[in-house]
Design a protein around this motif. Structure first.
Motif: not given
Length: 113
Positions: A10, A50, A75-76, A78-79, A82-83, A94
């Motif tokens: 991630s 998230l 993983i969340r 990292q998302k 990205d947002i 992250n």
């Protein structure tokens, strides 16, 4: 071990680097669900699941502010990073998993808080 592999995939930063940023004033965001947050979290963290992060960003004005995001495995988080970056917040880091951050927390017991 599984969480460490997920964190590497991630793109999370080392926990030591994250703690340096936190000590320098970075905002800490737990992007897990409210139920997960209630089971244990970093004391300085705010819970912004998230799914609600886009809405929460609408109230944030300082795009230069640093953010360290974490979740269950990275993983969340990292998302979430990205947002934030897609919305102009360039300093989104992250932090990986809560477990990894707790293991390296300076001057604190190693148990969940």
């Amino acid at each position: 071990m599984f969480q460490s592999i997920l964190a590497k995939l991630s793109g999370s930063q080392s926990s030591e680097n994250c703690w340096q940023l936190i000590e320098q004033g970075a905002n800490v965001i737990d992007v897990r669900s409210p139920e997960e947050f209630a089971q244990g979290h970093l004391p300085q963290a705010i819970n912004v699941p998230l799914a609600r992060l886009d809405h929460w960003l609408g109230n944030q004005k300082d795009k230069q502010q640093a953010f360290v995001l974490y979740c269950g495995a990275g993983i969340r988080a990292q998302k979430g990073c990205d947002i934030l970056r897609a919305n102009g917040f360039e300093c989104a880091i992250n932090g990986g998993s809560l477990k990894d951050l707790l293991c390296c927390q300076p001057n604190q017991p190693k148990a969940l808080l």
